[in-house]
Design a protein around this motif. Sequence first.
Motif, short mmCIF file in Angstrom:
data_model
loop_
_atom_site.label_atom_id
_atom_site.label_comp_id
_atom_site.label_asym_id
_atom_site.label_seq_id
_atom_site.Cartn_x
_atom_site.Cartn_y
_atom_site.Cartn_z
N VAL A 181 37.54 98.39 43.57
CA VAL A 181 38.88 98.74 43.12
C VAL A 181 39.26 97.69 41.69
O VAL A 181 39.88 98.35 40.92
CB VAL A 181 39.60 97.07 44.23
CG1 VAL A 181 40.65 97.31 43.66
CG2 VAL A 181 39.74 97.98 45.63
N LEU A 182 39.10 96.44 40.75
CA LEU A 182 38.92 96.54 39.78
C LEU A 182 38.03 96.83 38.39
O LEU A 182 37.68 96.53 37.14
CB LEU A 182 37.60 94.76 39.92
CG LEU A 182 38.71 93.36 40.70
CD1 LEU A 182 38.06 92.46 40.70
CD2 LEU A 182 40.21 93.63 40.14
N SER A 183 36.96 98.17 38.88
CA SER A 183 36.40 98.59 38.07
C SER A 183 36.17 100.14 38.00
O SER A 183 36.57 100.55 39.69
CB SER A 183 35.06 97.99 37.93
OG SER A 183 33.99 98.44 38.65
N ALA A 184 35.34 101.33 37.72
CA ALA A 184 35.28 102.28 37.90
C ALA A 184 33.91 102.07 38.70
O ALA A 184 33.33 103.31 39.50
CB ALA A 184 35.05 102.85 36.40
N ALA A 185 33.50 101.85 38.93
CA ALA A 185 31.92 101.78 40.14
C ALA A 185 32.14 102.16 41.20
O ALA A 185 33.32 101.64 41.36
CB ALA A 185 31.55 100.50 39.86
N LYS A 186 31.29 102.59 42.17
CA LYS A 186 31.15 103.56 43.15
C LYS A 186 30.37 103.29 43.96
O LYS A 186 29.41 103.56 44.21
CB LYS A 186 31.35 104.82 42.99
CG LYS A 186 32.45 105.37 42.13
CD LYS A 186 33.88 104.97 43.44
CE LYS A 186 35.05 105.94 42.26
NZ LYS A 186 36.73 104.94 42.66
N PRO A 187 29.74 101.34 44.70
CA PRO A 187 28.96 101.38 45.05
C PRO A 187 29.12 102.08 46.85
O PRO A 187 30.28 101.89 47.56
CB PRO A 187 29.45 99.54 44.81
CG PRO A 187 30.38 99.81 44.78
CD PRO A 187 31.56 100.47 44.14
N GLU A 188 28.62 101.55 47.51
CA GLU A 188 28.33 102.44 48.83
C GLU A 188 28.99 101.08 49.85
O GLU A 188 28.79 100.79 49.87
CB GLU A 188 27.02 102.34 49.20
CG GLU A 188 26.88 102.75 50.78
CD GLU A 188 25.67 103.24 51.64
OE1 GLU A 188 25.25 103.46 52.50
OE2 GLU A 188 24.93 102.94 50.52
N ILE A 189 30.51 101.74 50.63
CA ILE A 189 30.95 100.81 51.13
C ILE A 189 30.96 100.76 52.88
O ILE A 189 31.43 102.17 52.76
CB ILE A 189 32.54 101.05 50.62
CG1 ILE A 189 32.68 100.18 49.55
CG2 ILE A 189 33.15 99.81 51.64
CD1 ILE A 189 34.26 100.08 48.22
N VAL A 198 21.31 97.79 46.91
CA VAL A 198 20.93 97.05 44.61
C VAL A 198 21.88 96.07 43.89
O VAL A 198 23.13 96.74 44.17
CB VAL A 198 20.46 98.20 44.35
CG1 VAL A 198 19.31 98.89 45.46
CG2 VAL A 198 21.00 99.11 44.68
N PRO A 199 21.61 95.89 43.11
CA PRO A 199 22.96 94.95 42.30
C PRO A 199 23.41 96.17 42.01
O PRO A 199 22.38 97.58 41.08
CB PRO A 199 22.16 94.52 41.03
CG PRO A 199 21.05 93.97 41.96
CD PRO A 199 20.76 95.10 42.24
N ASN A 200 25.49 96.52 41.66
CA ASN A 200 25.35 97.26 41.34
C ASN A 200 26.98 96.26 40.27
O ASN A 200 27.08 95.40 40.05
CB ASN A 200 26.56 98.01 42.41
CG ASN A 200 26.16 98.55 42.73
OD1 ASN A 200 26.12 99.72 42.87
ND2 ASN A 200 25.82 98.23 43.64
N LEU A 201 26.60 97.26 38.96
CA LEU A 201 27.53 96.47 37.76
C LEU A 201 28.97 97.69 37.81
O LEU A 201 29.08 98.79 37.98
CB LEU A 201 26.35 96.79 36.29
CG LEU A 201 25.58 96.13 36.02
CD1 LEU A 201 24.76 96.07 34.67
CD2 LEU A 201 26.25 94.44 35.61
N GLY A 202 29.70 97.08 37.14
CA GLY A 202 30.97 97.64 36.71
C GLY A 202 31.56 96.78 35.85
O GLY A 202 31.90 95.65 35.71
N VAL A 203 32.19 97.30 34.75
CA VAL A 203 33.62 97.28 33.68
C VAL A 203 34.67 96.72 33.83
O VAL A 203 35.17 97.72 34.72
CB VAL A 203 33.47 97.99 32.40
CG1 VAL A 203 34.35 97.41 31.43
CG2 VAL A 203 31.79 97.93 32.13
#
Length: 333
Positions: A181-189, A198-203
Amino acid sequence: MASSNFIDHVRLYCRSGNGGAGAVHMRREKHVPKGGPDGGDGGRGGHIILRGSSNLWTLLHLRYQKHVFAQNGEGGSGHGSTGADGKDIILEVPLGTVARDAETNEIVCEITEHNEEIILAKGGRGGLGNQHFNTSTNQTPRYAQPGEAGIDTIFVLELKLLADVGLVGFPNAGKSTLLSVLSAAKPEIADYPFTTLVPNLGVVPYRDHRSFVMADIPGIIEGAAEGKGLGLRFLRHIERNSLLLFLVPADADDVAKEYEILLDELTKYNPELLDKERVLAISKTDMLDEQMIEEMKAMLPKTLPTLFISSVAQIGLQELKDLLWSKLNPSKS
């Protein structure tokens, strides 16, 4: 960042180049009688060098490169000619990479800046030619130095993600949802534990075109420091985060106790983590009313900055970003 492509640990068998041997040679020109020794030096063996790159996020490109051999230096020759140096091998690695000696587990070096270069395995020195051993009592030395041997060692490269904010919480605390929600990252939910492997990064974008980096660390459970769950495998990524955001869901049996368990696991892993700034966010608060929130506040640590948020209902997210930014940049807030 696909889970199959996130590689944060590799072993490399490294052999730097041997130095070239010095030459044994005498001048032979007919117009230079008794010319004396003129053997050149051997070339240096090739180094194995680590170079930081901000364009890399994992060690995937080194996963199948099990052996790294640098070139040997060439031997010297007559007329004082020095042999060519062996070609260096440059391994680009993401920022936050730590190199350890596999046998002693000692840290050899770490890369934290873009284009920073550190010699991981130094090449052997070239030997001196016989021209260096000419003396008044030994004017025709017929010996030279051999080249120095290179380094032959197994190194372990570990990646510790560099991020401003590290998300810490139990499985299914809502960390991946918050990051998405806070970034454009698309981690598995998903609605089952250990969705994030695995770690996920988001800007995370902030006001006036500013931003900060947030890392979603795979869920920690009680006993992680002893190897339970995913164990210590990803706890090392928390070491490089400037601020730790503890996320505890509002439907937890005891919010304060869950926070203490998480803090205790981090302390067992590395007591220095207690020196980092900490913020507590209570997630999934869309299921709470005002009275329940006030009752919960009374049970939480008074000295710990705490916010009640909901990623799905978009509650308290801007306040959370404001708080995180003020903690990360106290002089700019």
